[in-house]
Design a protein around this motif. Structure first.
Motif, PDB file in Angstrom:
ATOM      1  N   GLN A  96      56.089  13.626   5.885  1.00 47.94           N
ATOM      2  CA  GLN A  96      56.103  14.032   7.288  1.00 47.94           C
ATOM      3  C   GLN A  96      55.276  15.293   7.488  1.00 47.94           C
ATOM      4  OE1 GLN A  96      60.631  13.739   7.485  1.00 47.94           O
ATOM      5  NE2 GLN A  96      60.055  13.635   9.636  1.00 47.94           N
ATOM      6  N   LEU A  97      55.466  16.257   6.591  1.00 47.83           N
ATOM      7  CA  LEU A  97      54.874  17.570   6.784  1.00 47.83           C
ATOM      8  C   LEU A  97      53.501  17.714   6.134  1.00 47.83           C
ATOM      9  CD1 LEU A  97      58.054  19.735   6.142  1.00 47.83           C
ATOM     10  CD2 LEU A  97      56.993  19.264   8.352  1.00 47.83           C
ATOM     11  N   PHE A  98      53.305  17.096   4.975  1.00 48.83           N
ATOM     12  CA  PHE A  98      52.063  17.293   4.238  1.00 48.83           C
ATOM     13  C   PHE A  98      51.042  16.205   4.529  1.00 48.83           C
ATOM     14  CE2 PHE A  98      54.211  19.690   0.463  1.00 48.83           C
ATOM     15  CZ  PHE A  98      54.648  20.644   1.354  1.00 48.83           C
ATOM     16  N   GLY A  99      51.496  14.968   4.620  1.00 51.66           N
ATOM     17  CA  GLY A  99      50.601  13.847   4.837  1.00 51.66           C
ATOM     18  C   GLY A  99      51.105  12.627   4.095  1.00 51.66           C
ATOM     19  N   LYS A 100      50.686  11.456   4.542  1.00 52.02           N
ATOM     20  CA  LYS A 100      51.149  10.202   3.955  1.00 52.02           C
ATOM     21  C   LYS A 100      50.778  10.092   2.483  1.00 52.02           C
ATOM     22  CE  LYS A 100      50.466   5.176   4.395  1.00 52.02           C
ATOM     23  NZ  LYS A 100      49.832   4.109   5.185  1.00 52.02           N
ATOM     24  N   ASN A 101      49.576  10.504   2.166  1.00 51.05           N
ATOM     25  CA  ASN A 101      49.110  10.493   0.785  1.00 51.05           C
ATOM     26  C   ASN A 101      47.934  11.456   0.682  1.00 51.05           C
ATOM     27  OD1 ASN A 101      46.824   9.053   1.755  1.00 51.05           O
ATOM     28  ND2 ASN A 101      47.926   7.118   1.512  1.00 51.05           N
ATOM     29  N   SER A 102      47.245  11.441  -0.450  1.00 51.81           N
ATOM     30  CA  SER A 102      46.188  12.425  -0.672  1.00 51.81           C
ATOM     31  C   SER A 102      44.978  12.239   0.235  1.00 51.81           C
ATOM     32  CB  SER A 102      45.737  12.382  -2.136  1.00 51.81           C
ATOM     33  OG  SER A 102      45.215  11.105  -2.464  1.00 51.81           O
ATOM     34  N   SER A 103      44.878  11.099   0.913  1.00 55.37           N
ATOM     35  CA  SER A 103      43.760  10.861   1.822  1.00 55.37           C
ATOM     36  C   SER A 103      44.066  11.288   3.253  1.00 55.37           C
ATOM     37  CB  SER A 103      43.389   9.372   1.818  1.00 55.37           C
ATOM     38  OG  SER A 103      42.930   8.980   0.555  1.00 55.37           O
ATOM     39  N   TYR A 104      45.333  11.572   3.538  1.00 53.61           N
ATOM     40  CA  TYR A 104      45.741  11.924   4.901  1.00 53.61           C
ATOM     41  C   TYR A 104      46.584  13.190   4.856  1.00 53.61           C
ATOM     42  CZ  TYR A 104      44.243   7.213   6.106  1.00 53.61           C
ATOM     43  OH  TYR A 104      43.501   6.085   6.283  1.00 53.61           O
ATOM     44  N   PRO A 139      54.213   3.690 -10.696  1.00 53.13           N
ATOM     45  CA  PRO A 139      52.738   3.684 -10.633  1.00 53.13           C
ATOM     46  C   PRO A 139      52.187   3.603  -9.219  1.00 53.13           C
ATOM     47  CG  PRO A 139      53.533   2.202 -12.341  1.00 53.13           C
ATOM     48  CD  PRO A 139      54.732   2.608 -11.549  1.00 53.13           C
ATOM     49  N   THR A 140      52.786   2.760  -8.368  1.00 49.06           N
ATOM     50  CA  THR A 140      52.288   2.599  -7.002  1.00 49.06           C
ATOM     51  C   THR A 140      53.450   2.381  -6.051  1.00 49.06           C
ATOM     52  OG1 THR A 140      52.045   0.206  -7.269  1.00 49.06           O
ATOM     53  CG2 THR A 140      50.109   1.579  -7.766  1.00 49.06           C
ATOM     54  N   LEU A 141      53.177   2.599  -4.764  1.00 46.64           N
ATOM     55  CA  LEU A 141      54.129   2.314  -3.698  1.00 46.64           C
ATOM     56  C   LEU A 141      53.408   1.562  -2.589  1.00 46.64           C
ATOM     57  CD1 LEU A 141      56.047   5.716  -3.478  1.00 46.64           C
ATOM     58  CD2 LEU A 141      57.053   3.521  -4.112  1.00 46.64           C
ATOM     59  N   ASP A 142      54.152   0.826  -1.790  1.00 43.98           N
ATOM     60  CA  ASP A 142      53.565   0.072  -0.693  1.00 43.98           C
ATOM     61  C   ASP A 142      52.834   0.991   0.270  1.00 43.98           C
ATOM     62  OD1 ASP A 142      54.639  -2.193  -1.769  1.00 43.98           O
ATOM     63  OD2 ASP A 142      56.388  -2.256  -0.425  1.00 43.98           O
ATOM     64  N   GLU A 143      51.787   0.467   0.875  1.00 42.60           N
ATOM     65  CA  GLU A 143      51.020   1.144   1.922  1.00 42.60           C
ATOM     66  C   GLU A 143      50.393   2.452   1.444  1.00 42.60           C
ATOM     67  OE1 GLU A 143      53.524   1.602   5.329  1.00 42.60           O
ATOM     68  OE2 GLU A 143      54.145  -0.493   5.330  1.00 42.60           O
ATOM     69  N   GLY A 144      50.235   2.589   0.123  1.00 43.95           N
ATOM     70  CA  GLY A 144      49.576   3.777  -0.401  1.00 43.95           C
ATOM     71  C   GLY A 144      50.361   5.052  -0.261  1.00 43.95           C
ATOM     72  N   ARG A 145      51.672   4.935  -0.114  1.00 43.60           N
ATOM     73  CA  ARG A 145      52.482   6.124   0.092  1.00 43.60           C
ATOM     74  C   ARG A 145      52.598   6.945  -1.192  1.00 43.60           C
ATOM     75  NH1 ARG A 145      57.630   3.168   2.478  1.00 43.60           N
ATOM     76  NH2 ARG A 145      56.827   1.565   1.068  1.00 43.60           N
ATOM     77  N   ALA A 146      52.719   8.252  -1.008  1.00 48.54           N
ATOM     78  CA  ALA A 146      52.876   9.145  -2.159  1.00 48.54           C
ATOM     79  C   ALA A 146      54.315   9.194  -2.630  1.00 48.54           C
ATOM     80  CB  ALA A 146      52.398  10.553  -1.806  1.00 48.54           C
ATOM     81  N   ILE A 147      55.280   9.047  -1.705  1.00 49.63           N
ATOM     82  CA  ILE A 147      56.688   9.040  -2.072  1.00 49.63           C
ATOM     83  C   ILE A 147      57.429   8.006  -1.241  1.00 49.63           C
ATOM     84  CG2 ILE A 147      56.686  11.497  -2.680  1.00 49.63           C
ATOM     85  CD1 ILE A 147      58.330  11.996  -0.124  1.00 49.63           C
ATOM     86  N   SER A 148      58.581   7.586  -1.733  1.00 48.44           N
ATOM     87  CA  SER A 148      59.494   6.725  -1.003  1.00 48.44           C
ATOM     88  C   SER A 148      60.901   7.107  -1.437  1.00 48.44           C
ATOM     89  CB  SER A 148      59.202   5.247  -1.294  1.00 48.44           C
ATOM     90  OG  SER A 148      60.016   4.409  -0.499  1.00 48.44           O
ATOM     91  N   LYS A 149      61.898   6.356  -0.976  1.00 46.91           N
ATOM     92  CA  LYS A 149      63.278   6.709  -1.299  1.00 46.91           C
ATOM     93  C   LYS A 149      64.094   5.483  -1.643  1.00 46.91           C
ATOM     94  CE  LYS A 149      63.953   8.970   2.560  1.00 46.91           C
ATOM     95  NZ  LYS A 149      62.614   9.158   3.065  1.00 46.91           N
ATOM     96  N   GLU A 150      65.090   5.707  -2.492  1.00 43.36           N
ATOM     97  CA  GLU A 150      66.036   4.675  -2.862  1.00 43.36           C
ATOM     98  C   GLU A 150      67.303   4.808  -2.036  1.00 43.36           C
ATOM     99  OE1 GLU A 150      66.942   4.858  -7.019  1.00 43.36           O
ATOM    100  OE2 GLU A 150      65.734   3.089  -7.437  1.00 43.36           O
TER     101      GLU A 150
END
Length: 647
Positions: A96-104, A139-150
């Motif tokens: 939310q605060l930093f960006g969706k991933n390293s490209s955004y 290794p990876t997450l859907d939609e190129g996300r940097a983090i997700s949650k369980e």
């Protein structure tokens, strides 16, 4: 006619693509949209009543005789860096605060951090919180996300979910550091603090250390591996004690020593006690001497009180109106620092920095009307200066999600991010002003002057830089529209001469209760949903002539206010800023060249739900929304109409 419609729609589309839409509500948007953006605690509009003017009140005219050189000061802090106040960001809200991933990367965040960098030379940020306790790598997450949650941890009263992260998390942090000089702590938090996922001693899951060192390099300040009262959340039983913790810390050090992918072995931070354990209980185990070669810093975490009862039914109810006055005097900061004076002395003897690794106005998200008020900002600034005077080397103001009151900054919910900008909490100014108090030289030392008969409503500090008196900080906690509680501080320079003039920057608002109309040196960042990280308004630095013959400078301080007095010229501040006219979907989006990264206005994902898991912020913050490119729709319809018309 159809051609006219076609060209009109095309022009409208192009025009829309080229303007900044933050804060502008397009025609046809209903009030219901606004309501969805203002229900969260970060946008709470509660305004409390300021305390009554004290009777008797403090003197409204007093003299501060301040030595010109630090050699004449009997009690002076260790050297303090301008980066003293940093930010502790809950791991679950990074995207939310930093960006969706390293490209955004979130552009308003870059601007907010750049403001502090310009004043301090750098910014210190810690990522962690409850959500890192069970964090693990994939290794990876859907939609190129940097983090997700369980799924949330049902044994945790705040139902904290685990964070799943990819390597891209560290590239995201590194890219931010490529724009703004941000240095990172990797850590976790709350009453049971486990910083490297410390929950499984048979498998320390060291990827977070390995990857942060590999990617961040010199931008990694340290890795937090402390803990306190884990059994509260059923991660340890009630027999778990400081010696057991110290032994476990040693097991982690052994695991790190055997890991060739962790080249840096001396940047660990602990113990970060925050519950019924005192730091001394850990020091008594021989923790510092045993692990001194591995320890980069010693740390604690503390909130002055809590507001857990309204959300979780934990503890007692605290009425914000009743609590407000406790934050509006100098006694608060002194009382909060006093229990740590022995530990700061121990840290100095050991040659280690002592950090307040997480703090804010109240655990479980803070208080409405206090945490987000001008008075709350005065309190946080005074508390920070008192920590520095007590020989803390740094402190981190915690940042959660939409559902906390104390955030220094909050991104808009994704579903309204095309129409609303960011929101800055009053305590962001506390961090910003602290950076100006200490400056960039890393030589500043501070002393609590205890002038005006040590009145608790008018505290003052002096700051020495390179050994010489450089700045004086003056507070007035009283709200008095009549002007009768305004005061004038007469500054005299003992062992030296007053300058011909001083420059003063004022931190002002109408009342300690206000959340709007807050200015620093005449400028403001804006109010709810209208912040892009850049200051608005004309800079107003007040020049006051001194009486060199009498060796006096008379500085007025309104009620309420904070004044920073520069005995030499205030430094020029020219902050580099970044474009803010982009958002997550492609409709009408201005882009930044690939070499500068594309930007985004929020996280659309996280299983279509954004959550904050800092205590007090477990409510659903925003849902992912289906984006429709209306510009494309207009163009397609227009072309079809033209074709059907035969033109």
């Amino acid at each position: 006619m159809l051609l006219f419609v076609f060209w009109s729609l095309w022009i409208l589309d192009v025009a829309t693509a080229s303007i900044t839409v933050y804060g502008q509500i397009p025609m046809g948007v209903t009030s219901a949209l606004s309501a969805t953006a203002t229900v969260a605690a970060a946008y709470n509009t509660t305004v409390l009543n300021p305390p009554e003017v004290p009777d008797p009140g403090p003197a409204t005219s007093f003299t501060l005789s301040i030595p010109s050189a630090n050699t004449s000061v009997t009690k002076l802090s260790i050297p303090i860096k301008g980066t003293f106040y940093g930010f502790s960001v809950e791991m679950s809200v990074i995207t939310q605060l930093f960006g969706k991933n390293s490209s955004y990367v979130q552009v308003p965040l870059l601007n907010l951090l750049a403001n502090i960098q310009e004043r301090a030379g750098a910014v210190h940020v810690r990522i962690g919180g409850n959500t890192q306790e069970y964090a693990y790598y994939v290794p990876t997450l859907d939609e190129g996300r940097a983090i997700s949650k369980e799924k949330a941890d049902t044994q945790n009263p705040t139902e904290t979910p685990a964070v799943i992260y990819t390597m891209d998390l560290f590239y995201l942090l590194s890219n931010i550091s490529s724009f703004v000089n941000v240095k990172w702590y990797i850590g976790k938090f709350e009453l049971f603090s486990i910083r490297v996922p410390f929950n499984d001693t048979s498998d320390f899951r060291l990827q977070i250390v390995e990857y942060s060192e590999a990617v961040l390099g010199d931008n990694l300040l340290g890795v937090q591996v402390g803990k306190s009262l884990i059994y509260i959340h059923s991660h340890r039983n009630s027999s778990y004690n400081p010696q057991a913790y110290a032994d476990e810390f040693g097991e982690l050090i052994a695991a790190l020593a055997a890991d060739s992918n962790v080249p840096v072995k001396n940047n660990l931070i602990g113990p970060s006690v925050s519950g019924t354990w005192t730091p001394e209980m850990v020091w008594d185990t021989g923790f510092i001497s045993e692990y001194t070669t591995n320890l980069g810093a010693l740390s604690v975490e503390h909130y002055p009180t809590d507001n857990c009862f309204p959300i979780y039914g934990i503890g007692s109810y605290h009425d914000p109106q009743t609590e407000f006055s406790d934050f509006l005097n100098h006694t608060s900061g002194i009382a909060l620092c006093e229990p740590y004076l022995n530990s700061t002395a121990i840290a100095q003897a050991a040659g280690k920095p002592f950090l307040m690794f997480e703090t804010n106005s109240a655990s479980c998200g803070g208080f409405p009307g206090i945490s987000d008020s001008f008075g709350g900002a005065l309190w946080a600034l005074d508390y920070g200066l008192q920590m520095a005077y007590s020989n803390f080397s740094g402190a981190m103001l915690h940042v959660g999600g939409q559902n906390v009151f104390y955030n220094p900054f909050t991104a808009p919910p994704t579903n309204v991010s095309k129409y609303y900008e960011w929101t800055v909490g009053a305590v962001y100014y506390s961090a910003l002003i602290s950076a100006e108090v200490f400056g960039k030289t890393n030589t500043s030392q501070i002393v609590d002057l205890l002038g005006n008969d040590a009145n608790i409503y008018t505290p003052q500090y002096a700051v020495y830089e390179n050994g010489a008196l450089a700045r004086v900080a003056l507070f007035n906690y009283i709200t008095d529209p009549s002007g009768a509680s305004d005061y004038t501080a007469t500054i005299t320079v003992s062992g030296g001469n007053a300058p011909a003039s001083v420059q003063v920057k004022y931190f002002l608002s109408d009342s300690v209760s206000t959340k709007t109309n807050i200015t620093w040196a005449g400028q403001t960042l804006g109010t709810i949903h209208e912040v892009d990280g850049r200051f608005k308004g004309t800079l107003d630095v007040v020049t006051i002539a001194c009486n060199t013959g009498a060796n006096t400078c008379l500085v007025p301080v309104p009620a309420p206010a904070f004044a920073l007095v520069f005995l030499a010229a205030a430094p020029d501040i020219t902050t580099a800023t970044f474009s803010t006219s982009t958002y997550t979907n492609a409709a009408g989006t201005a882009t930044v060249p690939a070499s500068v990264l594309a930007t985004s206005n929020g996280m659309l994902g996280m299983d279509e739900t954004l959550w904050s898991t800092s205590a007090g912020s477990t409510e659903n913050a925003a849902h992912g929304q289906l984006s429709v490119d209306f510009g494309l729709v207009f163009r397609v319809v227009a072309v079809l109409l033209v074709l059907l018309s035969g033109h």
